[in-house]
Design a protein around this motif. Sequence first.
Motif, mmCIF file in Angstrom:
data_model
loop_
_atom_site.group_PDB
_atom_site.id
_atom_site.type_symbol
_atom_site.label_atom_id
_atom_site.label_comp_id
_atom_site.label_asym_id
_atom_site.label_seq_id
_atom_site.Cartn_x
_atom_site.Cartn_y
_atom_site.Cartn_z
ATOM 1 N N PHE A 1 40.718 48.336 38.980
ATOM 2 C CA PHE A 1 42.150 48.021 38.962
ATOM 3 C C PHE A 1 42.851 48.661 37.771
ATOM 4 O O PHE A 1 42.221 49.038 36.791
ATOM 5 C CB PHE A 1 42.359 46.503 38.867
ATOM 6 C CG PHE A 1 41.655 45.703 39.915
ATOM 7 C CD1 PHE A 1 41.702 46.079 41.247
ATOM 8 C CD2 PHE A 1 40.940 44.561 39.575
ATOM 9 C CE1 PHE A 1 41.059 45.338 42.227
ATOM 10 C CE2 PHE A 1 40.297 43.804 40.548
ATOM 11 C CZ PHE A 1 40.358 44.192 41.872
ATOM 12 N N GLY B 1 45.666 40.900 46.724
ATOM 13 C CA GLY B 1 46.792 41.263 45.883
ATOM 14 C C GLY B 1 47.852 40.187 46.014
ATOM 15 O O GLY B 1 48.106 39.710 47.124
ATOM 16 N N GLU C 1 41.374 41.414 37.823
ATOM 17 C CA GLU C 1 42.120 42.373 36.994
ATOM 18 C C GLU C 1 42.269 41.789 35.589
ATOM 19 O O GLU C 1 42.332 40.568 35.416
ATOM 20 C CB GLU C 1 43.494 42.583 37.619
ATOM 21 C CG GLU C 1 44.459 43.421 36.785
ATOM 22 C CD GLU C 1 45.898 43.314 37.267
ATOM 23 O OE1 GLU C 1 46.751 43.974 36.654
ATOM 24 O OE2 GLU C 1 46.169 42.577 38.230
ATOM 25 N N LEU D 1 45.329 40.970 41.006
ATOM 26 C CA LEU D 1 44.312 41.639 41.819
ATOM 27 C C LEU D 1 42.965 40.960 41.582
ATOM 28 O O LEU D 1 42.537 40.794 40.441
ATOM 29 C CB LEU D 1 44.212 43.123 41.459
ATOM 30 C CG LEU D 1 45.334 44.026 41.979
ATOM 31 C CD1 LEU D 1 45.329 45.367 41.252
ATOM 32 C CD2 LEU D 1 45.190 44.237 43.491
ATOM 33 N N CYS E 1 46.574 49.223 41.976
ATOM 34 C CA CYS E 1 47.334 49.019 40.743
ATOM 35 C C CYS E 1 48.342 47.890 40.942
ATOM 36 O O CYS E 1 48.853 47.678 42.037
ATOM 37 C CB CYS E 1 48.067 50.292 40.329
ATOM 38 S SG CYS E 1 46.961 51.649 39.889
ATOM 39 N N HIS E 2 48.637 47.215 39.837
ATOM 40 C CA HIS E 2 49.488 46.031 39.882
ATOM 41 C C HIS E 2 50.579 46.141 38.819
ATOM 42 O O HIS E 2 50.270 46.322 37.642
ATOM 43 C CB HIS E 2 48.611 44.787 39.623
ATOM 44 C CG HIS E 2 49.379 43.519 39.482
ATOM 45 N ND1 HIS E 2 49.013 42.518 38.604
ATOM 46 C CD2 HIS E 2 50.495 43.050 40.112
ATOM 47 C CE1 HIS E 2 49.849 41.514 38.693
ATOM 48 N NE2 HIS E 2 50.761 41.809 39.596
ATOM 49 N N PRO F 1 41.277 54.126 40.086
ATOM 50 C CA PRO F 1 41.144 52.749 40.557
ATOM 51 C C PRO F 1 41.548 52.600 42.020
ATOM 52 O O PRO F 1 42.283 53.419 42.565
ATOM 53 C CB PRO F 1 42.089 51.975 39.639
ATOM 54 C CG PRO F 1 43.075 52.989 39.169
ATOM 55 C CD PRO F 1 42.322 54.276 39.065
ATOM 56 N N VAL G 1 51.893 45.339 44.259
ATOM 57 C CA VAL G 1 50.553 45.932 44.270
ATOM 58 C C VAL G 1 50.561 47.185 45.131
ATOM 59 O O VAL G 1 51.120 47.185 46.228
ATOM 60 C CB VAL G 1 49.519 44.925 44.822
ATOM 61 C CG1 VAL G 1 48.199 45.623 45.153
ATOM 62 C CG2 VAL G 1 49.287 43.786 43.831
#
Length: 213
Positions: A133, A21, A53, A83, A162-163, A159, A26
């Motif tokens: 992701f 990440g 991602e 990611l 997450c970003h 997922p 993230v």
Amino acid sequence: MRKWFMDPAQGPRDDDVVLFGDGPDVMVFAGATEIVQKFVEAEARLNASLIFEHSRGCFPGAKKSQYCKQLEGKQDLFINTGLIIGRGRAWRRMFTEQPVIPDKLDGTDVVWFQDYALSHAAEVALDTGGKLFCGDIGFEICAGRAVLKREAGFDDSTPIACHWHGPGHWGHLTKDGHWTSRLHRQFSEWYSDVKNVSSEAAEAVMPAAILTK
């Protein structure tokens, strides 16, 4: 990061699964066992051992990126380097076959990863279905986990991470002088039982990298 991957004593083994990440924007929701399981499933489904991602826009654009120049208008989803997950051997191959990232960049290191994806298209993949992701849209928190929503075009996937890419983590001052961001507001809403969480503290508890063996 490259030095760690290339270090035979400290770096990952060939079959290790490494989740990267790019910063405190993230959130990692899964543990090591689930991360490895979902990666193995994605690896078989996508036939690739290095998975990025996806993003709906191509950054930094066609003027600065050959990747964007060649692919904009031909596809809807593009690499986002917030990611990345892959086998140790796949990471090492990228760092071996790509030029060393210079200390001073004209813009962003995203282009470095994009160049590799262009020249090794058969060996990398995008997580387009949200199985691994998610970005900061189209999901909600249920029982402490991110769940991608059907109305956003997904299938209730959970997922692993997450970003909050782009402006999702950009901070700004509120009218009453408090520092906040979209990430901070969502964190405070989802985990409302956590009292007096500052924007900096909310980001600090989000792991940026995990190595699973």
